[in-house]
Design an enzyme around this catalytic site. Structure first.
Site, PDB file in Angstrom:
ATOM      1  N   LYS A 222      41.478  47.817  37.028  1.00  0.00           N
ATOM      2  CA  LYS A 222      42.260  46.853  37.767  1.00  0.00           C
ATOM      3  C   LYS A 222      43.699  46.725  38.299  1.00  0.00           C
ATOM      4  O   LYS A 222      44.417  47.878  37.870  1.00  0.00           O
ATOM      5  CB  LYS A 222      42.169  45.186  37.064  1.00  0.00           C
TER       6      LYS A 222
ATOM      7  N   TYR B 113      33.083  38.385  40.780  1.00  0.00           N
ATOM      8  CA  TYR B 113      33.468  37.364  39.799  1.00  0.00           C
ATOM      9  C   TYR B 113      32.599  36.094  40.163  1.00  0.00           C
ATOM     10  O   TYR B 113      33.006  35.022  39.629  1.00  0.00           O
ATOM     11  CB  TYR B 113      34.805  37.136  39.463  1.00  0.00           C
TER      12      TYR B 113
ATOM     13  N   ASN C 118      44.091  42.557  31.796  1.00  0.00           N
ATOM     14  CA  ASN C 118      43.606  43.394  30.587  1.00  0.00           C
ATOM     15  C   ASN C 118      42.845  44.517  31.122  1.00  0.00           C
ATOM     16  O   ASN C 118      42.035  45.229  30.546  1.00  0.00           O
ATOM     17  CB  ASN C 118      42.183  42.492  30.102  1.00  0.00           C
TER      18      ASN C 118
ATOM     19  N   HIS D 252      37.817  46.334  34.172  1.00  0.00           N
ATOM     20  CA  HIS D 252      36.150  45.633  33.927  1.00  0.00           C
ATOM     21  C   HIS D 252      35.122  46.690  33.476  1.00  0.00           C
ATOM     22  O   HIS D 252      35.100  47.772  34.021  1.00  0.00           O
ATOM     23  CB  HIS D 252      36.050  45.067  35.313  1.00  0.00           C
TER      24      HIS D 252
ATOM     25  N   GLU E  82      26.711  45.250  40.636  1.00  0.00           N
ATOM     26  CA  GLU E  82      28.209  45.514  40.689  1.00  0.00           C
ATOM     27  C   GLU E  82      28.211  46.833  41.310  1.00  0.00           C
ATOM     28  O   GLU E  82      29.001  46.869  42.202  1.00  0.00           O
ATOM     29  CB  GLU E  82      28.762  45.382  39.299  1.00  0.00           C
TER      30      GLU E  82
HETATM   31  P1  IDP Z   1      35.373  40.615  30.389  1.00  0.00           P
HETATM   32  O1  IDP Z   1      35.999  41.271  31.475  1.00  0.00           O
HETATM   33  O2  IDP Z   1      35.826  40.901  29.052  1.00  0.00           O
HETATM   34  O3  IDP Z   1      33.721  40.712  30.479  1.00  0.00           O
HETATM   35  P2  IDP Z   1      34.762  37.777  31.189  1.00  0.00           P
HETATM   36  O4  IDP Z   1      34.743  36.742  30.371  1.00  0.00           O
HETATM   37  O5  IDP Z   1      33.706  38.369  31.754  1.00  0.00           O
HETATM   38  O6  IDP Z   1      35.631  39.157  30.025  1.00  0.00           O
HETATM   39  O7  IDP Z   1      36.228  37.335  32.349  1.00  0.00           O
HETATM   40  C1  IDP Z   1      36.489  38.025  33.484  1.00  0.00           C
HETATM   41  C2  IDP Z   1      37.877  38.480  33.577  1.00  0.00           C
HETATM   42  O8  IDP Z   1      38.625  37.115  33.693  1.00  0.00           O
HETATM   43  C3  IDP Z   1      38.677  38.965  32.212  1.00  0.00           C
HETATM   44  O9  IDP Z   1      38.349  40.377  32.145  1.00  0.00           O
HETATM   45  C4  IDP Z   1      39.799  38.561  32.569  1.00  0.00           C
HETATM   46  O10 IDP Z   1      40.652  39.224  33.488  1.00  0.00           O
HETATM   47  C5  IDP Z   1      39.597  37.045  33.215  1.00  0.00           C
HETATM   48  N1  IDP Z   1      39.695  36.047  32.120  1.00  0.00           N
HETATM   49  C6  IDP Z   1      38.579  35.761  31.290  1.00  0.00           C
HETATM   50  N2  IDP Z   1      38.995  34.671  30.471  1.00  0.00           N
HETATM   51  C7  IDP Z   1      40.099  34.128  30.774  1.00  0.00           C
HETATM   52  C8  IDP Z   1      40.841  33.211  30.528  1.00  0.00           C
HETATM   53  O11 IDP Z   1      40.815  32.319  29.540  1.00  0.00           O
HETATM   54  N3  IDP Z   1      42.315  32.824  31.238  1.00  0.00           N
HETATM   55  C9  IDP Z   1      42.482  33.947  32.108  1.00  0.00           C
HETATM   56  N4  IDP Z   1      41.883  34.911  32.426  1.00  0.00           N
HETATM   57  C10 IDP Z   1      40.768  34.879  32.051  1.00  0.00           C
HETATM   58 MG    MG Z   2      32.814  40.145  32.181  1.00  0.00          MG
END
Ligand code: IDP
Ligand code: MG
Length: 148
Positions: free
Chosen positions: A9, A49, A112, A115, A126
């Protein structure tokens, strides 16, 4: 052989962690099938997303993903989907154990770094969102019999 979609990202690109992160996937034994630096449009980010539409963090997430370059990566290997997920760590960097990408490089929930597709079915969808078929290469890696 399984394929998965990884995104480095915009925070990974801005923090110049692309090489360090890609190295982890390569040294595990996954191989590169596609690699592409993309400035994601809102439409592309929304499509990627879509499952998170309506969640409180959705708009911020779109802003984040469209804020700079993303490196789209298609990786292939045995159990590629699960292997990538375990190398990544948990969504929240603060809760991710040391040794994982998110555990070693970040504290944030949103920013983070990576992805990774969460199922083979989602991986197929995807990969199609981010790559055209002719951007995915089929080739035999020398020495692959040692890795799996
Ligand atoms: P993942 O990337 O670990 O699969 P997902 O639940 O699919 O996590 O969420 C997609 C992305 O959305 C996350 O990687 C993160 O960047 C963002 N995200 C997820 N939960 C939160 C939150 O509670 N606050 C802010 N951003 C979030
Ligand atoms: Mg995810």
């Amino acid at each position: 052989m399984q394929r998965t979609l990884v995104l480095l990202k915009p925070d990974a690109v801005h923090r110049r962690l692309v090489g360090a992160i890609l190295q982890r996937f390569e040294q595990k034994g996954l191989r590169l099938v596609g690699l592409k630096l993309v400035q994601a449009s809102r439409a592309l980010a929304e499509k990627h997303y879509a499952v998170h539409r309506g969640k409180p963090f959705f708009e911020d997430l779109l802003r984040f993903l469209t804020s700079g370059p993303t490196l789209a990566v298609c990786l292939e290997g045995r159990e590629a989907v699960a292997v990538v997920r375990s190398l990544m760590g948990q969504t929240d960097g603060a809760k991710s154990p040391p040794g994982t990408i998110r555990g070693d490089f970040g504290l944030s929930v949103q920013n983070n770094l990576v992805h990774g597709s969460d199922s083979p079915e989602n991986a197929a969808q995807e990969i199609e969102i981010w790559f055209k078929p002719d951007e995915l290469l089929n080739y035999q890696i020398a020495g692959s019999e040692w890795v799996g």
